[in-house]
Design a protein around this motif. Sequence first.
Motif, short mmCIF file in Angstrom:
data_model
loop_
_atom_site.label_atom_id
_atom_site.label_comp_id
_atom_site.label_asym_id
_atom_site.label_seq_id
_atom_site.Cartn_x
_atom_site.Cartn_y
_atom_site.Cartn_z
N SER A 1 -3.21 4.91 2.83
CA SER A 1 -2.49 3.99 1.94
C SER A 1 -2.34 4.62 0.57
O SER A 1 -3.09 5.53 0.20
N ALA A 2 -1.36 4.13 -0.17
CA ALA A 2 -1.10 4.60 -1.53
C ALA A 2 -0.46 3.47 -2.32
O ALA A 2 0.46 2.82 -1.83
N ARG A 3 -0.97 3.25 -3.52
CA ARG A 3 -0.37 2.22 -4.38
C ARG A 3 -0.58 2.60 -5.84
O ARG A 3 -1.52 3.31 -6.19
N VAL A 4 0.33 2.14 -6.67
CA VAL A 4 0.20 2.32 -8.11
C VAL A 4 -0.77 1.26 -8.62
O VAL A 4 -0.74 0.11 -8.18
N LEU A 5 -1.62 1.64 -9.54
CA LEU A 5 -2.55 0.68 -10.13
C LEU A 5 -1.83 -0.15 -11.19
O LEU A 5 -1.26 0.41 -12.13
N ASN A 6 -1.84 -1.46 -11.05
CA ASN A 6 -1.19 -2.34 -12.03
C ASN A 6 -1.79 -2.16 -13.42
O ASN A 6 -1.08 -2.16 -14.41
N SER A 7 -3.11 -1.98 -13.48
CA SER A 7 -3.79 -1.86 -14.77
C SER A 7 -3.65 -0.47 -15.38
O SER A 7 -3.89 -0.29 -16.57
N ARG A 8 -3.28 0.52 -14.57
CA ARG A 8 -3.15 1.91 -15.05
C ARG A 8 -1.93 2.53 -14.37
O ARG A 8 -2.06 3.33 -13.45
N PRO A 9 -0.72 2.17 -14.80
CA PRO A 9 0.49 2.63 -14.11
C PRO A 9 0.72 4.14 -14.16
O PRO A 9 1.59 4.65 -13.44
N GLU A 10 -0.06 4.86 -14.93
CA GLU A 10 0.08 6.31 -14.97
C GLU A 10 -0.60 6.99 -13.78
O GLU A 10 -0.53 8.21 -13.63
N MET A 11 -1.25 6.19 -12.93
CA MET A 11 -1.94 6.77 -11.77
C MET A 11 -1.79 5.90 -10.54
O MET A 11 -1.50 4.71 -10.62
N LEU B 1 -3.58 5.05 -6.57
CA LEU B 1 -4.80 5.08 -5.78
C LEU B 1 -4.42 5.37 -4.34
O LEU B 1 -3.52 4.71 -3.79
N ILE B 2 -5.07 6.36 -3.75
CA ILE B 2 -4.83 6.64 -2.34
C ILE B 2 -6.12 6.45 -1.56
O ILE B 2 -7.22 6.60 -2.10
N MET B 3 -5.98 6.07 -0.30
CA MET B 3 -7.10 6.03 0.61
C MET B 3 -6.77 6.99 1.74
O MET B 3 -5.65 6.97 2.26
N GLN B 4 -7.72 7.86 2.06
CA GLN B 4 -7.47 8.78 3.16
C GLN B 4 -8.66 8.82 4.10
O GLN B 4 -9.80 8.57 3.71
N PHE B 5 -8.35 9.14 5.34
CA PHE B 5 -9.36 9.37 6.37
C PHE B 5 -9.55 10.87 6.48
O PHE B 5 -8.57 11.62 6.53
N MET B 6 -10.79 11.31 6.47
CA MET B 6 -11.11 12.73 6.59
C MET B 6 -12.08 12.90 7.74
O MET B 6 -13.03 12.13 7.88
N ALA B 7 -11.85 13.91 8.57
CA ALA B 7 -12.76 14.20 9.68
C ALA B 7 -13.10 15.69 9.67
O ALA B 7 -12.21 16.53 9.68
N VAL B 8 -14.38 15.98 9.62
CA VAL B 8 -14.85 17.34 9.84
C VAL B 8 -14.97 17.48 11.35
O VAL B 8 -15.63 16.67 12.01
N ASN C 1 -11.41 7.33 -1.26
CA ASN C 1 -10.42 6.89 -2.23
C ASN C 1 -10.26 7.96 -3.30
O ASN C 1 -11.22 8.65 -3.63
N ALA C 2 -9.06 8.10 -3.81
CA ALA C 2 -8.83 9.08 -4.89
C ALA C 2 -7.77 8.55 -5.84
O ALA C 2 -6.85 7.83 -5.43
N LEU C 3 -7.89 8.93 -7.08
CA LEU C 3 -6.90 8.62 -8.10
C LEU C 3 -6.04 9.86 -8.31
O LEU C 3 -6.56 10.97 -8.43
N VAL C 4 -4.72 9.67 -8.33
CA VAL C 4 -3.78 10.78 -8.47
C VAL C 4 -2.78 10.43 -9.58
O VAL C 4 -2.23 9.32 -9.61
N ALA C 5 -2.55 11.39 -10.48
CA ALA C 5 -1.61 11.16 -11.58
C ALA C 5 -0.20 10.98 -11.04
O ALA C 5 0.19 11.60 -10.04
N ARG C 6 0.57 10.16 -11.72
CA ARG C 6 1.98 10.00 -11.40
C ARG C 6 2.80 10.97 -12.23
O ARG C 6 2.49 11.23 -13.39
#
Length: 140
Positions: A97-107, A109-116, A130-135
Amino acid sequence: MRYWEDLAVGETHRYGRYTLTGEEIAQFTTRFTPPAVVGANAEAAPGYLLCCIGMRLLVDHSLVGMASLGSPGVDRIDWPNPAYAGDVLSLSTELLSARVLNSRPEMGLIMQFMAVENPHGVPVARMWTNALVARRGAPS
């Protein structure tokens, strides 16, 4: 540089090759695993060592070229199968998933699944992160 706008929900990647050694299993176990936890499967890699390896692969192959702003945390981790010395591990990821943060529109939030995964594609560690990524071009 990859920004939030460059990411697509559903995209998948496979990263790296990491050979797990008996020496690093022994060192990590001695240093970070309480003896009562080691138990009968002392030859298997501790789960948190597998998470460390997964994060190393992620940093080396993905985060180095991303406008990452850090992580607000991990939702879940599990270790469905053991990993042993000599296993060649890789990392697979899927953007959930990926969405813009309403409180911080410059970034965003993504959620990713990782498997080793071991050489047979069998997961030895799974993480929902979860990770924050700049727009791109957003005011800071």
